[in-house]
Scaffold this motif. Sequence first.
Motif, mmCIF file in Angstrom:
data_model
loop_
_atom_site.group_PDB
_atom_site.id
_atom_site.type_symbol
_atom_site.label_atom_id
_atom_site.label_comp_id
_atom_site.label_asym_id
_atom_site.label_seq_id
_atom_site.Cartn_x
_atom_site.Cartn_y
_atom_site.Cartn_z
ATOM 1 N N ILE A 19 1.586 5.542 15.528
ATOM 2 C CA ILE A 19 0.824 4.981 14.461
ATOM 3 C C ILE A 19 0.816 3.116 14.722
ATOM 4 C CG2 ILE A 19 1.511 5.682 11.749
ATOM 5 C CD1 ILE A 19 2.353 8.074 12.721
ATOM 6 N N TYR A 20 1.819 2.914 14.609
ATOM 7 C CA TYR A 20 1.180 1.222 14.274
ATOM 8 C C TYR A 20 0.432 0.634 14.659
ATOM 9 C CZ TYR A 20 6.440 0.352 12.612
ATOM 10 O OH TYR A 20 7.597 1.278 11.584
ATOM 11 N N PRO A 21 -0.173 0.581 16.182
ATOM 12 C CA PRO A 21 -0.953 0.085 16.713
ATOM 13 C C PRO A 21 -2.080 0.514 15.944
ATOM 14 C CG PRO A 21 -0.254 1.904 18.080
ATOM 15 C CD PRO A 21 0.929 1.484 17.794
ATOM 16 N N ALA A 22 -2.017 1.866 15.892
ATOM 17 C CA ALA A 22 -3.502 2.191 15.446
ATOM 18 C C ALA A 22 -4.454 1.908 13.564
ATOM 19 C CB ALA A 22 -3.266 4.071 15.151
ATOM 20 N N THR A 23 -2.980 1.687 12.527
ATOM 21 C CA THR A 23 -2.893 1.130 11.901
ATOM 22 C C THR A 23 -3.542 -0.802 11.527
ATOM 23 O OG1 THR A 23 -0.903 2.539 10.930
ATOM 24 C CG2 THR A 23 -1.798 0.814 9.777
ATOM 25 N N LEU A 24 -2.688 -0.997 12.854
ATOM 26 C CA LEU A 24 -3.778 -2.538 13.374
ATOM 27 C C LEU A 24 -4.930 -2.242 13.204
ATOM 28 C CD1 LEU A 24 -0.400 -3.810 14.946
ATOM 29 C CD2 LEU A 24 -1.264 -4.152 12.512
ATOM 30 N N LEU A 25 -5.855 -1.617 14.465
ATOM 31 C CA LEU A 25 -6.472 -1.577 14.848
ATOM 32 C C LEU A 25 -7.139 -0.499 13.760
ATOM 33 C CD1 LEU A 25 -5.444 -0.371 18.428
ATOM 34 C CD2 LEU A 25 -6.783 -2.285 17.912
ATOM 35 N N SER A 167 -2.931 8.430 6.840
ATOM 36 C CA SER A 167 -4.097 9.414 6.815
ATOM 37 C C SER A 167 -4.608 9.402 8.543
ATOM 38 C CB SER A 167 -5.119 8.045 5.658
ATOM 39 O OG SER A 167 -5.670 6.866 6.706
ATOM 40 N N LEU A 168 -4.772 8.258 9.231
ATOM 41 C CA LEU A 168 -4.961 8.802 10.436
ATOM 42 C C LEU A 168 -3.979 10.232 10.735
ATOM 43 C CD1 LEU A 168 -3.710 5.067 11.598
ATOM 44 C CD2 LEU A 168 -6.092 6.374 11.708
ATOM 45 N N ILE A 169 -3.012 10.095 10.225
ATOM 46 C CA ILE A 169 -2.122 11.519 10.944
ATOM 47 C C ILE A 169 -2.515 12.853 9.673
ATOM 48 C CG2 ILE A 169 -1.575 10.771 13.314
ATOM 49 C CD1 ILE A 169 0.926 11.042 11.526
ATOM 50 N N LYS A 170 -3.419 12.680 8.561
ATOM 51 C CA LYS A 170 -2.839 13.812 7.521
ATOM 52 C C LYS A 170 -3.633 14.952 8.682
ATOM 53 C CE LYS A 170 -7.837 12.710 5.378
ATOM 54 N NZ LYS A 170 -8.373 11.841 4.912
ATOM 55 N N LYS A 223 7.062 5.345 0.341
ATOM 56 C CA LYS A 223 5.987 5.555 -1.440
ATOM 57 C C LYS A 223 5.485 6.074 -1.187
ATOM 58 C CE LYS A 223 8.586 2.714 -4.825
ATOM 59 N NZ LYS A 223 8.591 1.790 -5.987
ATOM 60 N N LEU A 224 4.772 5.629 -0.424
ATOM 61 C CA LEU A 224 3.219 6.125 -0.186
ATOM 62 C C LEU A 224 3.583 7.281 0.204
ATOM 63 C CD1 LEU A 224 0.228 6.113 0.466
ATOM 64 C CD2 LEU A 224 0.842 5.423 3.014
ATOM 65 N N LEU A 225 4.433 7.954 1.312
ATOM 66 C CA LEU A 225 4.516 9.126 2.375
ATOM 67 C C LEU A 225 4.746 10.061 1.123
ATOM 68 C CD1 LEU A 225 6.558 7.781 5.254
ATOM 69 C CD2 LEU A 225 4.054 9.274 5.435
ATOM 70 N N LYS A 226 5.658 9.891 0.100
ATOM 71 C CA LYS A 226 6.394 10.580 -1.236
ATOM 72 C C LYS A 226 5.422 10.961 -1.421
ATOM 73 C CE LYS A 226 9.748 11.129 -4.312
ATOM 74 N NZ LYS A 226 10.502 10.717 -5.711
ATOM 75 N N GLU A 227 4.535 9.949 -2.546
ATOM 76 C CA GLU A 227 3.330 9.717 -3.583
ATOM 77 C C GLU A 227 1.778 10.776 -3.040
ATOM 78 O OE1 GLU A 227 3.430 6.289 -5.646
ATOM 79 O OE2 GLU A 227 5.752 6.370 -5.891
ATOM 80 N N LYS A 228 1.488 10.153 -1.989
ATOM 81 C CA LYS A 228 0.582 10.756 -1.350
ATOM 82 C C LYS A 228 0.481 11.951 -0.558
ATOM 83 C CE LYS A 228 -3.778 8.561 0.706
ATOM 84 N NZ LYS A 228 -4.647 7.389 1.097
ATOM 85 N N TYR A 229 1.827 12.148 0.189
ATOM 86 C CA TYR A 229 1.226 12.797 1.441
ATOM 87 C C TYR A 229 2.802 13.967 1.041
ATOM 88 C CZ TYR A 229 -1.576 10.166 3.282
ATOM 89 O OH TYR A 229 -2.973 8.886 4.537
ATOM 90 N N GLY A 230 3.393 14.543 -0.251
ATOM 91 C CA GLY A 230 4.575 14.785 -0.236
ATOM 92 C C GLY A 230 6.087 15.060 0.151
#
Length: 430
Positions: A19-25, A167-170, A223-230
């Motif tokens: 997830i880290y490198p995928a987020t950058l790329l 969102s890359l693994i949602k 916060k992102l994980l809690k608010e957007k993905y529950g």
Amino acid sequence: MKDIFPGPGKISIQSLDFIYPATLLAKTHDVEIYDANILNSSHKEILEFVGRYNPDVTILTTAPNYLFWRCCPLGISIPKELSLLIKKESDTKLVLIGPHPTVSPEWVINECRADFLIRGEPEISLYEFIESNLEDTYIKGVYGNGITTNEIAVVDNLDDLPVCDYSLIKQYKYHAYLAKNFKKGAIIEFSRGCKFNCIFCFNQLFRNKYRARPVYKVIEEIKLLKEKYGYQYFYFIDELFNYDTPQFRLLLKELKELNIQFGCQCRPDIMNEDLLKEMKNAGCLIIEYGIESFDKEILSGLHKNINVKKSKFIIEKTSEVGITTRGFILYGLPDENIGTLETTRRMVWALNSKIFIGSNIVIPYPTTQLFKQVYGSKTEIGKSEWDYCSKNIGKLSNTHKFVIVLYRYIIHVQNRAKLLYQKIRIKLSF
């Protein structure tokens, strides 16, 4: 450029190493993370996806997950088989990451026929290497195609790591690690590395230097994980979560405001009552302690000079403040005998209602001090230290066969006693 990250293994938690490198790329590339683990995909299904997506670069890891880089499988049969199939059926460039390429690059690249490896912490180096169209041969960690002398990649400043783009693994449904009361959870990290030097610890060439992420980034990610993905539960994969610094205290303060719950791994010798209360108030649900043994001579030999009385005290206090406690015991250790085993057994039973115990036979991973102590520099080790270790793991202790039977019995009976204790306590409370 299209990049794909399919991961071997069977661990249903998020792969931060992808997830880290995928987020950058993802800012400049078309990126896809294909979680073959959670989908239980066959090789045919993985190859069909690779064929449809037609990536320029495919990245594989040799460990099930970043959490398990430090206790990874001794063999690479799964990534090897998948690598050979991908190379046979596709023109994609294949890059491998993981502990095995870090420690034994020549062996891995020959076995898996990969184009390149990234040795060490892959995030930044992998991003930079793909950004260069796999042409910049001076990037730390890059190995392959004649490149064999680069230094191992290390992320010196964890502020360089992005807030993970989930969102890359949602589309995937991940379980909450060690938290049965939650349907799903996320793994996250505040820090990397450790200040200590246990002889069995497999982080000599990566993740050994202690560093912490900026608190604001950790909180932003949660916060992102809690608010957007529950997500309501988070497991910190830090090797040394309870290293008491002003940053750590600030993190606990911010976590308390978020009203979430979390689990973590800690050392009992640097824990104290005040810190336990702070962690409980911040939402700590479970702590895993690396105990290894309750025999002081064994601990000294492991360079894990933890005071046994302090460990017992902290375990009791952890239970008292309402945090579920899990401890790890290692067997098959150097100089182990029936006496040292009996010392550990007595303490396990004395702490019966306070802690769940997990245990395993110690593995002398390549590059560790334990490997050198047990195997030395024997010429018969040959090309693969991993194969040699796998074949000789049972020869570590003269109590090996007895140990297997004993620890299974101890853990089975002790954990059942713990559950029985809880049921009786619940009935009495009514």
